[in-house]
Design an enzyme around this catalytic site. Structure first.
Site, short mmCIF file in Angstrom:
data_model
loop_
_atom_site.label_atom_id
_atom_site.label_comp_id
_atom_site.label_asym_id
_atom_site.label_seq_id
_atom_site.Cartn_x
_atom_site.Cartn_y
_atom_site.Cartn_z
N SER A 195 -56.98 -18.87 43.36
CA SER A 195 -56.09 -19.83 44.00
C SER A 195 -54.66 -19.44 43.67
O SER A 195 -54.43 -18.64 42.73
CB SER A 195 -56.38 -21.24 43.46
OG SER A 195 -55.36 -22.16 43.79
N TYR A 207 -58.79 -27.70 37.52
CA TYR A 207 -58.87 -26.70 38.58
C TYR A 207 -57.99 -25.50 38.26
O TYR A 207 -58.42 -24.35 38.35
CB TYR A 207 -58.45 -27.34 39.90
CG TYR A 207 -58.56 -26.42 41.09
CD1 TYR A 207 -59.80 -26.13 41.66
CD2 TYR A 207 -57.42 -25.84 41.66
CE1 TYR A 207 -59.90 -25.30 42.76
CE2 TYR A 207 -57.52 -24.99 42.76
CZ TYR A 207 -58.76 -24.74 43.30
OH TYR A 207 -58.86 -23.90 44.38
#
Length: 237
Positions: free
Chosen positions: A127, A140
């Protein structure tokens, strides 16, 4: 579509929807034989991949079905917003289990097959938070930082066997996983659409096309790093 992956044998996790489904479809369109896995849905192997032996069984079934394995793309992942305060241990651990530990176990179990092939490909899904961070995304972001580091170490260890390992780092992508946040916070969608110079959210196919390239012979000398696929959003971080 080209047939540049003709004869290649791939495992894709998280393949029932979103980025995983798009990756599986693109690899197949490029000629690969694809064995899909997810916790539910229309896939070849249904299991919670955080189970201690799930990835062992997955690799064994994929190898038995296809007669080999030379591409691994772990796409399964979870993310929701949680402020730091009230961010309990169980949730943090679950995110790490899905986004990191399951990836590690899959690659570990597949490594011998990839080394035997001599031109194996591992493409992990990180990400932009693999490099940066964002409020409400402690678990996350931690997991995706770790995935990037894991990928670099895998590239170093398996490179002498002809195996490449790269990490695709998506920006804001419109998927079933991100849709609830975008629906609940329209301003969040507007922010990311405006942040990217290309003025839109990404689509799963935007990621899948890059993954297919990294799995191909065209990317034979690309390994050991992350690649942002974010519409240019992070140039304005």
């Amino acid at each position: 579509m080209s047939m540049r992956l003709q004869g290649r044998k791939a495992v894709v996790t998280g393949a029932a929807s979103g980025i995983g489904a798009a990756v599986a479809a693109r690899l197949a369109a490029d000629g690969a034989q694809v064995f899909t896995a997810d916790i539910q849905g229309e896939v070849d192997f249904v299991a919670d991949l955080t189970g201690t032996d799930a990835n062992t069984r997955l690799v064994a079934k994929a190898n038995a079905r296809m007669g080999g394995l030379d591409i691994v793309v772990p796409c399964a992942g979870i993310s929701t917003f949680h402020p730091l305060e009230g961010h309990d241990d169980a949730y943090f651990q679950r995110v790490l289990d899905v986004n990191l530990i399951a990836v590690f176990r899959l690659v570990r179990e597949a490594a011998a097959h990839l080394k035997a092939h001599g031109a194996g490909r591992i493409v992990t899904i990180g990400s932009t938070t693999s490099t940066y961070g964002d409020e409400g995304l402690c678990a996350y972001s931690a997991s995706k930082h770790a995935v990037l580091g894991l990928t670099k170490s895998i590239a170093a260890e398996l490179g002498p066997f002809g195996v490449t390992a790269t990490c695709v780092q998506p920006g804001a992508i419109d998927t079933p996983m991100t849709a609830p946040a975008f629906d609940q916070m329209p301003e969040y969608r507007t922010f990311w659409e405006g942040k990217a110079p290309l003025r839109r959210l990404g689509k799963p196919e935007d990621i899948a096309d890059v993954v297919a390239f990294l799995c191909s012979e065209d990317a034979r000398f690309v390994s050991g790093h992350g690649l942002w696929v974010d519409g240019g959003a992070m140039v304005r971080h």
